[in-house]
Design an enzyme around this catalytic site. Structure first.
Site, mmCIF file in Angstrom:
data_model
loop_
_atom_site.group_PDB
_atom_site.id
_atom_site.type_symbol
_atom_site.label_atom_id
_atom_site.label_comp_id
_atom_site.label_asym_id
_atom_site.label_seq_id
_atom_site.Cartn_x
_atom_site.Cartn_y
_atom_site.Cartn_z
ATOM 1 N N ASP A 36 -28.116 1.519 -9.625
ATOM 2 C CA ASP A 36 -28.588 2.854 -9.287
ATOM 3 C C ASP A 36 -29.914 3.064 -10.018
ATOM 4 O OD1 ASP A 36 -26.891 5.394 -7.983
ATOM 5 O OD2 ASP A 36 -28.620 5.986 -9.189
ATOM 6 N N ARG A 38 -30.491 5.636 -11.786
ATOM 7 C CA ARG A 38 -30.171 6.147 -13.120
ATOM 8 C C ARG A 38 -29.159 5.218 -13.795
ATOM 9 N NH1 ARG A 38 -25.185 8.831 -12.872
ATOM 10 N NH2 ARG A 38 -24.531 9.211 -10.738
ATOM 11 N N TYR A 141 -34.683 12.913 7.630
ATOM 12 C CA TYR A 141 -33.545 12.019 7.323
ATOM 13 C C TYR A 141 -33.045 11.360 8.614
ATOM 14 C CZ TYR A 141 -28.596 11.052 6.083
ATOM 15 O OH TYR A 141 -27.355 10.494 5.890
HETATM 16 C C1 AKB Z 1 -25.915 15.097 5.326
HETATM 17 O O1 AKB Z 1 -25.337 16.196 5.472
HETATM 18 O O2 AKB Z 1 -27.143 14.975 5.268
HETATM 19 C C2 AKB Z 1 -25.063 13.852 5.257
HETATM 20 C C3 AKB Z 1 -24.905 13.216 6.587
HETATM 21 C C4 AKB Z 1 -24.097 13.863 7.635
HETATM 22 O O3 AKB Z 1 -25.446 12.161 6.816
HETATM 23 N N1 AKB Z 1 -23.782 14.175 4.712
#
Ligand code: AKB
Length: 316
Positions: A36, A38, A141
């Site tokens: 990790d 950390r 993301y």
């Molecule tokens: C998030 O909420 O970003 C994660 C996911 C669903 O990938 N838990």
């Protein structure tokens, strides 16, 4: 037979911590290297402090421990990613490229890379979202996961790197805390309930999202990684489902056991992220290819979560 030596990157994270323990049970503690960013402190197996953005440091660790499998769990999640999109893109993609490259260069046996329901956006079917669906995510993301899935597929097809992946829904567990996700409320709510505190939910009461209890998530990961390569038809990432529920439904499940539990709702910026995600997932490809079947429903999960958290808070 060659001894499996597994490197877990992000072993201090919500899933990484539990997965490391599970891998150590299967492969023996000495064969699973927890790493990790950390310091993880002493563990019952090897530990490394590692920045996966540094390809030379990653190579050193792989060489030092004769690693032949990597589980790359480190990532910036959906909610945190929106606060600094360029940073999230950089961390998520650069760490993945480093993992894919070292795996190609050193001919590693297998690589695990988690994707997410965040690959889907509003254009995708909201209910029972199919495996092969239009992918127009609305978070950085999600964009990084769509790109990552395609790179995983590319490395498999072009170089033969055996990369495997699951599109995790929200994961709920008592062992570790999530950080920076949109589904985090579904863990927090249990911690509040056990401490007899009222919970203010950052999503609206009727926001249904796909979720999975940690033991099912860990079992799914191990089963996918153990499956014969010839059974796997999906080399981007498998849809994976357990249950779907709303904040009101999880609150009702808790109230069956703790009638005094109180919840209020104050949606914030995470509501828009949740609204862009599916409410339920079709995981028939995973069921067909490698026999996936979840065990926990909402009430079974609630019973287990409350039991374990009560013990944890009593011991604290
Ligand atoms: C998030 O909420 O970003 C994660 C996911 C669903 O990938 N838990």
């Amino acid at each position: 037979m060659k001894q499996d030596r597994i490197l877990v990157i992000g072993a201090g994270g919500q899933i990484g911590a539990v997965l490391t323990d599970a891998l150590r049970e299967v492969y023996q503690p000495d064969n699973v290297i927890a790493s990790d960013l950390r310091d993880l402190g002493p563990q019952n197996g090897p530990v490394e402090t590692l920045n996966a953005l540094d390809p030379f440091a990653l190579e050193e660790v792989v060489k030092k421990w004769k690693v032949n499998q990597i589980y790359h769990l480190a990532a910036i999640l959906s909610a945190t990613g929106e606060k600094d999109p360029m940073k999230a893109w950089d961390i998520n993609m650069r760490s993945l490229f480093n993992v894919l490259e070292i795996s190609r260069q050193r001919n590693l046996a297998k690589v695990y890379f988690p994707s997410s329901i965040a690959v889907f956006g509003r254009e995708a079917a909201h209910l029972n979202t199919p495996q092969y669906e239009v992918l127009i995510p609305e978070t950085v993301y999600g964009i990084s996961k769509v790109a990552g899935e395609n790179w995983a597929n590319y490395y498999y097809r072009r170089y033969g790197v055996d990369v495997r992946s699951l599109r995790y829904p929200g994961i709920i567990g008592y062992q570790s805390m999530p950080g920076g996700g949109t589904t985090d409320y579904a863990v927090d709510i249990y911690h509040y309930a056990v401490q007899s505190k009222p919970y203010e939910c950052f999503l609206s009461q009727d926001t249904s999202l796909p979720m999975l209890y940690m033991p099912d998530a860990i079992r799914a990961t191990l089963e996918l990684m153990e499956a014969p390569a010839s059974r796997l038809s999906v080399r981007t990432s498998y849809n994976l489902a357990g249950m779907s529920f709303t904040p009101a439904e999880v609150a009702a499940s808790i109230k069956k056991r703790m009638p005094n539990f109180k919840i209020t709702y104050k949606p914030d910026f995470r509501q828009a992220i949740a609204d862009s995600w599916p409410a339920s997932i079709d995981d028939s490809a995973a069921r067909h290819d490698w026999g996936w079947k979840p065990e926990f429903d909402l009430d079974a999960m609630t019973k287990d979560m409350l039991h374990h958290l009560e013990l944890q808070y009593q011991a604290a």
